[in-house]
Design a protein around this motif. Structure first.
Motif, short mmCIF file in Angstrom:
data_model
loop_
_atom_site.label_atom_id
_atom_site.label_comp_id
_atom_site.label_asym_id
_atom_site.label_seq_id
_atom_site.Cartn_x
_atom_site.Cartn_y
_atom_site.Cartn_z
N ALA A 161 -1.14 -40.79 37.10
CA ALA A 161 -1.03 -41.87 38.07
C ALA A 161 -2.40 -42.32 38.57
O ALA A 161 -2.53 -43.42 39.13
N SER A 162 -3.42 -41.49 38.36
CA SER A 162 -4.76 -41.87 38.81
C SER A 162 -5.32 -43.03 38.00
O SER A 162 -6.38 -43.58 38.34
N HIS A 163 -4.64 -43.41 36.92
CA HIS A 163 -5.09 -44.53 36.11
C HIS A 163 -4.85 -45.87 36.79
O HIS A 163 -5.37 -46.89 36.35
N PHE A 164 -4.03 -45.90 37.80
CA PHE A 164 -3.79 -47.18 38.48
C PHE A 164 -3.60 -46.93 39.97
O PHE A 164 -2.97 -45.96 40.38
N SER A 165 -4.17 -47.80 40.78
CA SER A 165 -4.07 -47.68 42.23
C SER A 165 -3.00 -48.62 42.74
O SER A 165 -2.69 -49.65 42.14
N ASP A 170 0.58 -54.69 42.42
CA ASP A 170 1.28 -55.96 42.64
C ASP A 170 0.68 -57.08 41.80
O ASP A 170 1.40 -57.85 41.16
N GLU A 171 -0.63 -57.15 41.80
CA GLU A 171 -1.30 -58.20 41.01
C GLU A 171 -1.06 -57.96 39.51
O GLU A 171 -0.83 -58.92 38.75
N VAL A 196 2.48 -49.13 33.32
CA VAL A 196 3.06 -48.67 34.58
C VAL A 196 4.56 -48.46 34.43
O VAL A 196 5.12 -47.46 34.90
N GLU A 197 5.22 -49.41 33.74
CA GLU A 197 6.67 -49.31 33.56
C GLU A 197 7.04 -48.06 32.78
O GLU A 197 8.03 -47.38 33.10
N ASP A 198 6.26 -47.75 31.74
CA ASP A 198 6.51 -46.53 30.97
C ASP A 198 6.34 -45.29 31.84
O ASP A 198 7.15 -44.36 31.76
N TYR A 199 5.29 -45.29 32.66
CA TYR A 199 5.06 -44.14 33.52
C TYR A 199 6.21 -43.97 34.52
O TYR A 199 6.70 -42.85 34.73
N GLU A 200 6.64 -45.06 35.13
CA GLU A 200 7.72 -44.99 36.10
C GLU A 200 9.02 -44.53 35.45
O GLU A 200 9.77 -43.74 36.02
N LYS A 201 9.26 -45.00 34.26
CA LYS A 201 10.49 -44.65 33.54
C LYS A 201 10.49 -43.18 33.14
O LYS A 201 11.55 -42.53 33.11
N ASN A 202 9.32 -42.63 32.83
CA ASN A 202 9.21 -41.26 32.32
C ASN A 202 8.41 -40.37 33.25
O ASN A 202 7.75 -39.42 32.82
N LYS A 203 8.49 -40.68 34.55
CA LYS A 203 7.65 -40.00 35.53
C LYS A 203 7.85 -38.48 35.51
O LYS A 203 6.89 -37.71 35.69
N GLU A 204 9.06 -38.03 35.27
CA GLU A 204 9.33 -36.59 35.29
C GLU A 204 8.64 -35.89 34.13
O GLU A 204 7.98 -34.86 34.31
N SER A 205 8.78 -36.44 32.92
CA SER A 205 8.19 -35.78 31.75
C SER A 205 6.67 -35.99 31.66
O SER A 205 5.99 -35.28 30.92
#
Length: 287
Positions: A161-165, A170-171, A196-205
């Motif tokens: 998650a440190s890859h994006f603030s 939003d932008e 971001v969408e991939d990270y949110e979708k697979n946040k657990e793994s």
């Protein structure tokens, strides 16, 4: 001493869009089973970055089979492995693709199709090394894949998650893309919001802190004291999460351990030699 052999430009196919990607294998063919290292490059990295070829030769000379790979969506291609010529692919890369590509390579190494004869391999001693973002990638792969027996993270991040603030989310979402400059090539390299969408979708793994805190295999962290990209406090925090981690801080070393790209010297930078020797000593101690 037996001659070191290199199998260059072995082509595999990603499970994502069937995109071809390359790897190479460096080893000393002596007929004896050898431990295996798969090395993973970092963000804006690639297979032939800087001193990676010299790194492979050094490891092979010390009795390892050393594999290094390009991720399928790192922006290079098998026909042009030295330049970021496919920025569309770079922008479409994500953490899940990288995990899948590593799995494809590991499957290949353990298959009967692997280009190195089985008598040269000790498949029970299969290890991962990764630099920067690749350090997080190998921790995740080592956590989930039982074939991996040990991991070394070099100047690694400890949270994807440190890859994006939150300030730019939003932008980024509104525009669908942000651009980062490659300081070496001056290219404006796209990152599509799908990351971001991939990270949110697979946040657990993709939860690297969870993997670190619950890591039951040998894990070594090596970091430079003067790293301006991933501060050394990240390494200390990582060890705090899991006291079983073996931590080495290289005094005076920066994010790439005082190497760079291109690297025309046939000798490794002194700090890189230290990093590789510490890594091999760590893996050899696991016998």
């Amino acid at each position: 001493m037996e001659k070191i052999e290199k199998l260059d430009q072995v082509i595999l196919e990603s499970k994502y869009k069937n995109r071809p990607f390359s790897l190479d294998v460096t080893y000393r063919p002596d007929g004896l089973p050898k431990p295996i290292i798969l090395h993973i490059h970092g963000f804006k990295g690639f297979n032939y970055w800087g001193y990676f070829n010299q790194l492979a030769n050094h490891a092979a000379g010390k009795g390892f089979v050393f594999i290094k790979m390009n991720f399928s969506h790192n922006g290079t291609t098998p026909d042009d492995p030295l330049d970021f010529i496919d920025l569309e692919a770079f922008g479409s890369n994500n953490f899940s693709i990288e995990q899948s590509d590593m799995g494809t390579v590991i499957d290949y190494v353990f298959s009967d199709d692997f280009a190195v004869h089985k008598n040269e391999l000790d498949l029970g001693r299969f290890y991962l090394t990764g630099h920067s973002r690749g350090g997080a990638a190998v921790i995740l792969k080592g956590y989930y894949d039982k074939r991996v027996k040990g991991v070394a993270s070099w100047a690694g991040i400890n949270n994807l998650a440190s890859h994006f603030s939150m300030n730019e989310i939003d932008e980024w979402k509104e525009k669908g893309v942000i651009y980062i400059e490659n300081s070496r090539t001056k290219q404006q390299m796209p990152l599509y919001y799908q990351l971001v969408e991939d990270y949110e979708k697979n946040k657990e793994s993709l939860n690297v802190p969870h993997a670190i805190k619950n890591f039951m295999k040998p894990l070594c962290i090596i970091h430079g004291s003067e790293d301006p990209t991933v501060p050394v406090r990240v390494a200390y925090l990582t060890q705090k999460w899991n006291p079983n981690i073996e931590l080495h801080v290289i005094e005076g070393a920066d994010h790439v351990f005082n190497g760079g790209h291109p690297w025309t010297n046939q000798e490794l930078p002194e700090n890189v030699t230290t990093v590789m020797n510490l890594t091999m000593d760590f893996f050899n101690s696991l016998q």
